[in-house]
Design a protein around this motif. Structure first.
Motif, PDB file in Angstrom:
ATOM      1  N   GLU A 127       0.833  -1.206   0.000  1.00  0.00           N
ATOM      2  CA  GLU A 127       0.000   0.000   0.000  1.00  0.00           C
ATOM      3  C   GLU A 127       0.873   1.262   0.000  1.00  0.00           C
ATOM      4  O   GLU A 127       0.563   2.250  -0.658  1.00  0.00           O
ATOM      5  N   ASN A 128       1.979   1.187   0.731  1.00  0.00           N
ATOM      6  CA  ASN A 128       2.897   2.329   0.732  1.00  0.00           C
ATOM      7  C   ASN A 128       3.479   2.561  -0.665  1.00  0.00           C
ATOM      8  O   ASN A 128       3.567   3.700  -1.123  1.00  0.00           O
ATOM      9  N   LEU A 129       3.852   1.471  -1.311  1.00  0.00           N
ATOM     10  CA  LEU A 129       4.417   1.619  -2.662  1.00  0.00           C
ATOM     11  C   LEU A 129       3.343   2.045  -3.673  1.00  0.00           C
ATOM     12  O   LEU A 129       3.641   2.750  -4.642  1.00  0.00           O
ATOM     13  N   LEU A 130       2.116   1.607  -3.406  1.00  0.00           N
ATOM     14  CA  LEU A 130       1.018   1.997  -4.302  1.00  0.00           C
ATOM     15  C   LEU A 130       0.849   3.522  -4.318  1.00  0.00           C
ATOM     16  O   LEU A 130       0.533   4.106  -5.362  1.00  0.00           O
ATOM     17  N   ILE A 131       1.075   4.142  -3.170  1.00  0.00           N
ATOM     18  CA  ILE A 131       0.973   5.605  -3.095  1.00  0.00           C
ATOM     19  C   ILE A 131       1.969   6.242  -4.069  1.00  0.00           C
ATOM     20  O   ILE A 131       1.616   7.100  -4.878  1.00  0.00           O
ATOM     21  N   ASN A 132       3.209   5.754  -4.023  1.00  0.00           N
ATOM     22  CA  ASN A 132       4.225   6.295  -4.944  1.00  0.00           C
ATOM     23  C   ASN A 132       3.877   5.986  -6.399  1.00  0.00           C
ATOM     24  O   ASN A 132       3.989   6.841  -7.269  1.00  0.00           O
ATOM     25  N   ALA A 133       3.452   4.729  -6.630  1.00  0.00           N
ATOM     26  CA  ALA A 133       3.151   4.308  -8.005  1.00  0.00           C
ATOM     27  C   ALA A 133       2.032   5.162  -8.604  1.00  0.00           C
ATOM     28  O   ALA A 133       2.098   5.565  -9.761  1.00  0.00           O
ATOM     29  N   LYS A 134       1.016   5.422  -7.798  1.00  0.00           N
ATOM     30  CA  LYS A 134      -0.123   6.229  -8.266  1.00  0.00           C
ATOM     31  C   LYS A 134       0.327   7.652  -8.618  1.00  0.00           C
ATOM     32  O   LYS A 134      -0.053   8.198  -9.643  1.00  0.00           O
ATOM     33  N   ILE A 135       1.122   8.226  -7.716  1.00  0.00           N
ATOM     34  CA  ILE A 135       1.514   9.628  -7.919  1.00  0.00           C
ATOM     35  C   ILE A 135       2.473   9.756  -9.101  1.00  0.00           C
ATOM     36  O   ILE A 135       2.333  10.653  -9.933  1.00  0.00           O
ATOM     37  N   ILE A 136       3.435   8.834  -9.172  1.00  0.00           N
ATOM     38  CA  ILE A 136       4.421   8.917 -10.261  1.00  0.00           C
ATOM     39  C   ILE A 136       3.769   8.538 -11.593  1.00  0.00           C
ATOM     40  O   ILE A 136       4.131   9.043 -12.646  1.00  0.00           O
ATOM     41  N   GLY A 137       2.786   7.629 -11.500  1.00  0.00           N
ATOM     42  CA  GLY A 137       2.171   7.142 -12.733  1.00  0.00           C
ATOM     43  C   GLY A 137       2.905   5.927 -13.272  1.00  0.00           C
ATOM     44  O   GLY A 137       3.169   5.829 -14.466  1.00  0.00           O
ATOM     45  N   VAL A 138       3.262   5.016 -12.353  1.00  0.00           N
ATOM     46  CA  VAL A 138       3.886   3.754 -12.779  1.00  0.00           C
ATOM     47  C   VAL A 138       2.752   2.828 -13.216  1.00  0.00           C
ATOM     48  O   VAL A 138       1.918   2.436 -12.390  1.00  0.00           O
ATOM     49  N   HIS A 139       2.730   2.533 -14.495  1.00  0.00           N
ATOM     50  CA  HIS A 139       1.595   1.756 -15.002  1.00  0.00           C
ATOM     51  C   HIS A 139       1.917   0.272 -15.147  1.00  0.00           C
ATOM     52  O   HIS A 139       1.008  -0.526 -15.360  1.00  0.00           O
ATOM     53  N   LYS A 140       3.199  -0.081 -15.060  1.00  0.00           N
ATOM     54  CA  LYS A 140       3.562  -1.493 -15.218  1.00  0.00           C
ATOM     55  C   LYS A 140       2.881  -2.299 -14.117  1.00  0.00           C
ATOM     56  O   LYS A 140       3.007  -1.957 -12.924  1.00  0.00           O
ATOM     57  N   LYS A 141       2.201  -3.334 -14.512  1.00  0.00           N
ATOM     58  CA  LYS A 141       1.319  -4.066 -13.603  1.00  0.00           C
ATOM     59  C   LYS A 141       2.055  -4.599 -12.361  1.00  0.00           C
ATOM     60  O   LYS A 141       1.570  -4.466 -11.243  1.00  0.00           O
ATOM     61  N   ASN A 142       3.193  -5.231 -12.605  1.00  0.00           N
ATOM     62  CA  ASN A 142       3.862  -5.884 -11.474  1.00  0.00           C
ATOM     63  C   ASN A 142       5.051  -5.079 -10.942  1.00  0.00           C
ATOM     64  O   ASN A 142       5.967  -5.641 -10.337  1.00  0.00           O
ATOM     65  N   GLN A 181      14.547   0.081   5.793  1.00  0.00           N
ATOM     66  CA  GLN A 181      15.600   0.564   4.884  1.00  0.00           C
ATOM     67  C   GLN A 181      15.455  -0.122   3.527  1.00  0.00           C
ATOM     68  O   GLN A 181      15.575   0.521   2.488  1.00  0.00           O
ATOM     69  N   ARG A 182      15.195  -1.433   3.564  1.00  0.00           N
ATOM     70  CA  ARG A 182      15.045  -2.157   2.299  1.00  0.00           C
ATOM     71  C   ARG A 182      13.800  -1.694   1.549  1.00  0.00           C
ATOM     72  O   ARG A 182      13.808  -1.554   0.328  1.00  0.00           O
ATOM     73  N   LEU A 183      12.742  -1.452   2.309  1.00  0.00           N
ATOM     74  CA  LEU A 183      11.513  -0.950   1.668  1.00  0.00           C
ATOM     75  C   LEU A 183      11.756   0.437   1.065  1.00  0.00           C
ATOM     76  O   LEU A 183      11.200   0.769   0.012  1.00  0.00           O
ATOM     77  N   GLY A 184      12.602   1.198   1.731  1.00  0.00           N
ATOM     78  CA  GLY A 184      12.968   2.520   1.201  1.00  0.00           C
ATOM     79  C   GLY A 184      13.650   2.401  -0.148  1.00  0.00           C
ATOM     80  O   GLY A 184      13.404   3.169  -1.073  1.00  0.00           O
ATOM     81  N   ILE A 185      14.511   1.381  -0.270  1.00  0.00           N
ATOM     82  CA  ILE A 185      15.187   1.139  -1.554  1.00  0.00           C
ATOM     83  C   ILE A 185      14.159   0.715  -2.601  1.00  0.00           C
ATOM     84  O   ILE A 185      14.178   1.180  -3.741  1.00  0.00           O
ATOM     85  N   ALA A 186      13.247  -0.168  -2.181  1.00  0.00           N
ATOM     86  CA  ALA A 186      12.209  -0.628  -3.128  1.00  0.00           C
ATOM     87  C   ALA A 186      11.406   0.562  -3.646  1.00  0.00           C
ATOM     88  O   ALA A 186      11.112   0.649  -4.833  1.00  0.00           O
ATOM     89  N   ARG A 187      11.079   1.458  -2.742  1.00  0.00           N
ATOM     90  CA  ARG A 187      10.299   2.640  -3.137  1.00  0.00           C
ATOM     91  C   ARG A 187      11.099   3.514  -4.100  1.00  0.00           C
ATOM     92  O   ARG A 187      10.562   4.047  -5.063  1.00  0.00           O
ATOM     93  N   ALA A 188      12.389   3.618  -3.817  1.00  0.00           N
ATOM     94  CA  ALA A 188      13.239   4.450  -4.679  1.00  0.00           C
ATOM     95  C   ALA A 188      13.388   3.841  -6.077  1.00  0.00           C
ATOM     96  O   ALA A 188      13.620   4.550  -7.048  1.00  0.00           O
ATOM     97  N   LEU A 189      13.257   2.501  -6.153  1.00  0.00           N
ATOM     98  CA  LEU A 189      13.463   1.816  -7.442  1.00  0.00           C
ATOM     99  C   LEU A 189      12.191   1.660  -8.265  1.00  0.00           C
ATOM    100  O   LEU A 189      12.241   1.273  -9.429  1.00  0.00           O
ATOM    101  N   LEU A 190      11.078   1.949  -7.635  1.00  0.00           N
ATOM    102  CA  LEU A 190       9.766   1.653  -8.212  1.00  0.00           C
ATOM    103  C   LEU A 190       9.585   2.189  -9.636  1.00  0.00           C
ATOM    104  O   LEU A 190       8.977   1.548 -10.483  1.00  0.00           O
ATOM    105  N   HIS A 191      10.143   3.365  -9.902  1.00  0.00           N
ATOM    106  CA  HIS A 191       9.896   3.987 -11.205  1.00  0.00           C
ATOM    107  C   HIS A 191      11.117   3.890 -12.127  1.00  0.00           C
ATOM    108  O   HIS A 191      11.265   4.688 -13.038  1.00  0.00           O
ATOM    109  N   TYR A 192      11.973   2.902 -11.862  1.00  0.00           N
ATOM    110  CA  TYR A 192      13.154   2.652 -12.697  1.00  0.00           C
ATOM    111  C   TYR A 192      14.016   3.911 -12.873  1.00  0.00           C
ATOM    112  O   TYR A 192      14.174   4.423 -13.990  1.00  0.00           O
TER     113      TYR A 192
END
Lengths: 239, 309
Positions: free
Chosen positions: B99-114, B142-153
């Motif tokens: 859900e935390n990553l979904l917030i970033n994905a929604k705002i950035i506009g990451v459309h890739k499904k997975n 910390q690891r989740l922070g990295i995941a969030r940072a990587l979400l939009h390639y």
């Protein structure tokens, strides 16, 4: 903006503040309806709505909506999430607008819940005088009270953004409430924006000053708060 | 000719708080594909620099160019190419990682499904489906922070003290993760730390900041070479001495410096034997020195005594 607003709703999932605010909005209807039922059961339904709206706007609304306002803005600081949002990036203007939009919906929902509970409890305790025109008028009064308190939330947002803490905001809203109480019988209360909001919503503004004065004071307070919070948040460093 | 592009370039970047210069005319350059370690003691100005790079605080003066563009002229466009984690990452603790990553994905506009699943898999958090982030350990956050940072390639990853507060295993995992990201995804990484050994094991270039000033910017390869242990001979005939080193001892790892100065990087401890051969071949040995500097000594000297930290 729709996506940003969606994320604001998502952030409220499992949030205890949401439930607390619901309980807060139920206080005035419960206290007023039950107390009236015990002491003056012959009171017309119209007075129930009037009293609940009066207590909601003048006494409970300011601190309750103040806490909601602080929660919405301050949690981004306390949970350390603001720097993530701003580096995604969410523009500072969009950030403020989406939060403010959610605040509006939240305040309106609480106002409508207070109205709905008054209706429900009043029907349950069988008060007289309920009509469709009363329903519409009272709904309008509660909505007006909610809208005016939302408009007047901009100085509270400013205090939150500057202090980044619940305590100053709570003190600020308590002071407003105290002034509302003290000004309750004053013929000059139309000059104090939050007290004027209560009178405007219940259509009980004293004739001491023209109605426009109250509207202008409310608008000026809201506008000064709005501009100040935008300018402050646009310019401030995020640590 | 292939030209390496500059991903980060600051020019006289300065931040002043009252009378204190937190960052003082900082000039750093980070090239594409580098892991750039930004080393400095606590309070040296690392986080302030990073916050300026990310537009969170405004510089008092100076320029920031990211991907060759002025940050303040295309703030939004530039930040979309960056993933970042500033100090301890903050999350909505009432939400799950997804859900935390979904917030970033929604705002950035990451459309890739997975995309969310992929990011969580990289940091090995994809099994934590129902756990709320409020119940995560610091290492998991910390690891989740990295995941969030990587979400939009992102093309550039800016990490502020990513190993802070982690246990030794967590530190190693974080290091491996950062290195694999640089290698496999070809992401330029700017990472700050106050721990020398961390930067040494992680980065290939390094900038050292102290009291807001950049003391040195150097490639680790050059630094290691500069700080290798060696035997230093000052001799009367360096040509002849060099020939003897090669013919008599088979030494090729040496350098001839000015004024008859030869540095031998192998055969440490054999200074007696080397000296004897030089003397027997009519070479005057004026001075023999065994260098003992290591990286830590070097840093201590650079920042004016004491260890980094």
């Amino acid at each position: 903006m729709a996506d940003l607003l969606f994320t604001e709703f998502l952030k409220l999932k499992r949030s205890s503040m949401f439930l607390i605010s619901l309980l807060g909005s139920a206080v005035a209807p419960f206290v007023v309806v039950i107390a009236t039922f015990i002491h003056e059961p012959a009171t017309p339904f119209q007075d129930l709505f009037y009293n609940v709206n009066l207590y909601t706007v003048l006494i409970i609304g300011v601190p309750l909506y103040g806490v909601v306002t602080t929660y919405l803005f301050n949690r981004e600081y306390t949970e350390n999430t603001l720097k993530n949002l701003l580096t995604i990036p969410v523009s500072r203007v969009s950030f403020i607008i989406s939060k403010t939009l959610l605040l509006f919906l939240w305040i309106m929902m609480l106002s409508i819940i207070a109205w709905g509970l008054t209706l429900f409890l009043g029907m349950l305790t069988q008060f007289d005088g309920l009509s469709s025109s009363l329903l519409l008028d009272s709904l309008k009064q509660f909505s007006t009270g909610g809208i005016l308190l939302f408009v007047l939330s901009t100085p509270i947002i400013l205090v939150t953004l500057v202090t980044k803490n619940y305590v100053p905001t709570i003190i600020f809203t308590v002071v407003i409430t105290l002034i509302n109480v003290m000004a309750g019988n004053s013929e000059h209360r139309g000059l104090f924006p939050w007290a004027a909001a209560g009178d405007i919503s219940n259509q009980t503004l004293p004739p001491t000053y023209p109605v426009e004065y109250s509207y202008i004071i409310i608008a000026t307070t809201a506008l000064i708060g709005f501009i100040s919070m935008f300018v402050y948040f646009k310019k401030t460093d995020i640590h | 000719m292939f030209q390496i592009s500059e991903i980060i370039k600051t020019t006289n970047l300065t931040k002043v708080y009252g009378q204190q210069k937190s960052v003082d005319h900082l000039n750093i350059t980070v090239n594409q594909g580098e892991i750039y370690g930004f080393l400095g003691r606590n309070g040296a100005g690392k986080t302030t620099t990073i916050r300026m790079l990310l537009g969170l605080i405004k510089p008092t003066s100076g320029q920031i160019e990211l991907f060759g563009e002025n940050l303040f002229k295309n703030h939004k466009g530039i930040l979309r190419r960056i993933g970042s984690m500033v100090e301890v990452p903050g999350f909505y603790e009432n939400l799950t990682a997804r859900e935390n990553l979904l917030i970033n994905a929604k705002i950035i506009g990451v459309h890739k499904k997975n995309a969310i699943e992929e990011a969580l898999e990289i940091v090995d958090l994809h099994h934590e489906t129902k756990k709320l982030v409020g119940k995560y350990s610091l290492g998991m956050k910390q690891r989740l922070g990295i995941a969030r940072a990587l979400l939009h390639y992102p093309e550039l990853l800016i990490l502020d003290e990513p190993t802070n507060g982690l246990d030794p295993i967590g530190i190693k995992e974080m290091r491996n993760l950062i290195q694999s990201l640089a290698k496999e995804r070809n992401i330029t990484i700017f990472v700050s730390s106050h721990i020398l050994s961390e930067i040494e094991q992680l980065a290939d270039h390094m900038g050292i900041i102290h009291e807001g000033k950049l003391l040195e910017e150097i490639a680790f390869e050059s630094l290691r070479k500069r700080n290798r242990k060696y035997l230093e001979f000052q001799v009367s005939n360096d040509n002849k001495a060099a020939m003897l080193l090669e013919s008599h001892f088979g030494i090729s790892d040496y350098e001839v410096h000015d004024e008859g100065n030869i540095r031998v990087y192998s055969h440490l401890g054999s200074q007696g034997k080397l000296n004897k051969v030089f003397v027997e071949n009519d070479i005057d040995v004026l001075k023999i020195k065994v260098s003992e500097d290591n990286l830590e000594d070097y840093f201590a000297k650079l920042v004016g005594g004491g260890a980094i930290g």
